[in-house]
Design a protein around this motif. Structure first.
Motif, short mmCIF file in Angstrom:
data_model
loop_
_atom_site.label_atom_id
_atom_site.label_comp_id
_atom_site.label_asym_id
_atom_site.label_seq_id
_atom_site.Cartn_x
_atom_site.Cartn_y
_atom_site.Cartn_z
N ASP A 215 0.83 -1.20 0.00
CA ASP A 215 0.00 0.00 0.00
C ASP A 215 0.86 1.25 0.00
N ASP A 216 1.82 1.28 0.96
CA ASP A 216 2.71 2.44 1.06
C ASP A 216 3.45 2.69 -0.24
N LYS A 217 4.04 1.61 -0.75
CA LYS A 217 4.88 1.78 -1.94
C LYS A 217 4.06 2.28 -3.11
N VAL A 218 2.89 1.72 -3.26
CA VAL A 218 2.07 2.12 -4.41
C VAL A 218 1.65 3.57 -4.25
N ASP A 219 1.35 3.97 -3.02
CA ASP A 219 1.00 5.38 -2.81
C ASP A 219 2.13 6.29 -3.23
N ARG A 220 3.33 5.90 -2.81
CA ARG A 220 4.49 6.72 -3.15
C ARG A 220 4.69 6.79 -4.65
N ALA A 221 4.62 5.62 -5.27
CA ALA A 221 4.80 5.57 -6.73
C ALA A 221 3.75 6.43 -7.43
N ASN A 222 2.56 6.37 -6.91
CA ASN A 222 1.48 7.16 -7.49
C ASN A 222 1.81 8.65 -7.43
N ALA A 223 2.24 9.09 -6.24
CA ALA A 223 2.56 10.51 -6.07
C ALA A 223 3.69 10.92 -7.02
N ASP A 224 4.71 10.05 -7.08
CA ASP A 224 5.83 10.36 -7.99
C ASP A 224 5.35 10.49 -9.42
N LEU A 225 4.54 9.59 -9.82
CA LEU A 225 4.03 9.59 -11.19
C LEU A 225 3.25 10.87 -11.47
#
Lengths: 286, 296
Positions: A215-225
């Motif tokens: 969950d955390d990682k995907v959130d971060r990746a989402n924000a980066d994207l």
């Protein structure tokens, strides 16, 4: 003064003046004069009466257990009395003063009569006495015996197996075995289910922190994207809106065309012109 | 450029990294890229030896440019190739190095995974080393507080110990598994671990240890209330009575079938050795108190 008070007062007075009561003394003397025999005889009589009363109660008693208990009580009393009987006999033979000869002989008779009366008390074992015969009943009173109220009832008829009951019993056993087998199978299945459920539980517990990480990682990746997207958009906008790029290309093509023409037509001087053109172009560009 | 001879790539990369008069600092970035290409080419060509070396160098390059994650990944590839070649000590070394690099990245799970992979590769060839790797992998996970993942490793280590016939060590490992399960409240795994430990002790014909183990584990509430405890007590009483049929019957029951298959195999082979020896022990113990009574 009420009746009760009267009675109590009378009792108190009587007690006080008892010692002056000649009749009563004579009576007690009589009794104490006869000493042990009469006293014991009196005691015997009272116990016998009590036992008779109990036996009557047993006859009317519906509850089996109480009946048995009371019968046991009666039997105890009887044996006790029979034990004491020889003592009574001995006392009967004793010579007591103030007693006539007839009375003395009567005492013996009284003792034997007493014996019969004791034995006659019904205590639930009389049926055994009837069927067991005279000797049995005689011996049963001298020896220790565990009486059972069902004496003589456990005969062959009781356990006789009829064919019907046999078959019924067999069927019952078969059905019970089948049921047991079925239940065993169910138990196995349930055990397996339980194991599987436990394992699934543990597996899910194991995966919970992993899911949190994902969950955390995907959130971060989402924000980066998202960030990257915005920046890219800005850049592309800037690029498209700048005219410099297009102008540069057009000018370059024109100049190259001219230079080629000049090169073909005039060989020497075009070089100098070319150099000037290049320099100016460079200055414009910069 | 990519399709060219991997040897040439290696040579070129080496030149880039070797310091000389003309070159004052090694260009690791480009060198690493070349190394990776060469390694892949070697792998496709099934030249495992060269591929392995290329991966090693690539990993070193990645380290130099401070990307430990890629370095670790390359180390793992090198280790896998070493396994193909059958160079067991190199396998162990590479996997350890990879694990260290993962730890540098701060990622414990891949670190322990790397060690586990190494252990699995070495199970047949160098079982002691494999067990060591398993133990280290479990330690890494436990440090990070992720014992849940360690269960499989514990079980694999126990299997390795049983294969080596080191039963006391196997039982000790199972008890450690029980401890880890306790921390995560995984009661089912815990109870299974304790029951397995008792069975291993019985298989090793160490009845006293088994009883002691049972008594110790009964202190734990979760185990005491479970089916496994009940089963263990039945098994131990069957042992004290020397009832072989009963033991065989118990070993066939479903409680055993839920355990690990190595343990199941051990259980089916129970009872080992001589039960009458246990009975004699038990009866001797009963006689002694009588003697004392006589003296007093």
């Amino acid at each position: 003064m009420t009746v009760i008070d009267l009675i109590t007062r009378v009792d108190a007075i009587c007690k006080k003046y008892d010692k002056y009561d000649v009749d009563k003394h004579r009576e007690s003397d009589n009794v104490s004069g006869d000493d042990a025999f009469a006293r014991l005889y009196g005691a015997f009589e009272s116990q016998l009466d009590a036992a008779l009363l109990k036996s009557e109660a047993v006859a009317t008693e519906k509850n089996r257990a109480t009946a048995v208990a009371m019968n046991a009580e009666i039997r105890r009393t009887k044996t006790h009395l029979l034990e004491e009987l020889p003592k009574l006999q001995r006392l009967a033979f004793k010579k007591v003063k103030g007693l006539s000869k007839e009375e003395h002989e009567a005492r013996n008779d009284l003792v034997s009569a007493m014996k019969d009366r004791i034995q006659a008390i019904p205590d639930g074992s009389t049926t055994a006495a009837k069927t067991g015969g005279g000797t049995a009943s005689a011996s049963s009173y001298t020896g220790i015996k565990f009486d059972s109220t069902f004496d003589g009832k456990f005969n062959d008829e009781y356990f006789q197996k009829t064919e019907e009951s046999d078959k019924f019993r067999q069927e019952y056993e078969m059905r019970r075995m089948n049921q047991d087998q079925g239940l065993d199978v169910i138990a196995e299945g349930l055990g397996t289910l339980k194991e599987m459920a436990h394992d699934m539980n543990e597996e899910l517990d194991r995966q919970v922190p992993l899911m949190d990480e994902i969950d955390d990682k995907v959130d971060r990746a989402n924000a980066d994207l998202k960030n990257t997207n915005v920046r890219l958009k800005e850049t592309v906008h800037r690029l498209r809106s700048s005219r410099n790029f297009c102008i540069d290309i057009i000018l370059l093509i024109i100049i190259l065309g001219i230079a080629a023409y000049l090169y073909n037509v005039h060989a020497f001087s075009t070089l100098a012109y070319l150099r000037i053109m290049c320099l100016s172009l460079a200055s414009i560009h910069v | 450029m990519a399709a060219s001879d991997p040897d040439k790539l290696i040579a070129k990369a080496d030149k880039l990294t070797k310091l000389s008069l003309t070159r004052w600092s090694a260009d690791w970035k480009s060198a690493t890229v070349l190394y990776e290409q060469a390694a892949n080419a070697y792998r496709i060509a099934k030249n495992y030896e060269k591929a392995k070396e290329a991966f090693e160098k690539a990993s070193k390059g990645q380290e130099m440019i401070s990307s430990p994650w890629d370095a670790a990944k390359h180390m793992e590839s090198a280790a896998a190739l070493a396994k193909e070649l059958g160079k067991w000590n190199e396998v162990a070394d590479f996997y350890r190095r990879a694990s260290e690099l993962y730890v540098v990245c701060g990622r414990s799970q891949p670190a322990s995974d790397a060690l586990a992979k190494g252990a699995r590769a070495l199970e047949d060839a160098a079982p002691d080393e494999a067990i060591q790797l398993y133990t280290d992998a479990c330690a890494i996970l436990e440090e990070d507080g992720r014992e849940q993942m360690a269960f499989d490793l514990y079980r694999a280590a126990t299997t390795a110990y049983v294969k080596l016939e080191k039963y006391t060590d196997a039982a000790a490992f199972l008890l450690r598994l029980g401890l880890a399960a306790d921390k995560c409240n995984a009661t089912n795994s815990q109870c299974k671990a304790y029951l397995s430990a008792i069975i291993v002790y019985l298989y090793a014909h160490d009845f006293k240890q088994a009883e002691k183990c049972y008594n110790d584990c009964s202190q734990i509430d979760a185990f005491l209330r479970s089916d496994h405890c009940h089963f263990a007590s039945k098994l131990l009483s069957a042992y004290t009575e020397g009832d072989i049929e009963e033991i065989k019957r118990l070993a066939q029951s479903s409680t055993i079938s839920n355990l690990d298959h190595t343990i199941i195999r051990l259980a089916r082979k129970l009872p080992t050795g001589d039960l009458s020896g246990l009975k004699a022990d038990a009866s001797r113990e009963e006689e002694e108190p009588l003697d004392e009574n006589d003296l007093t």
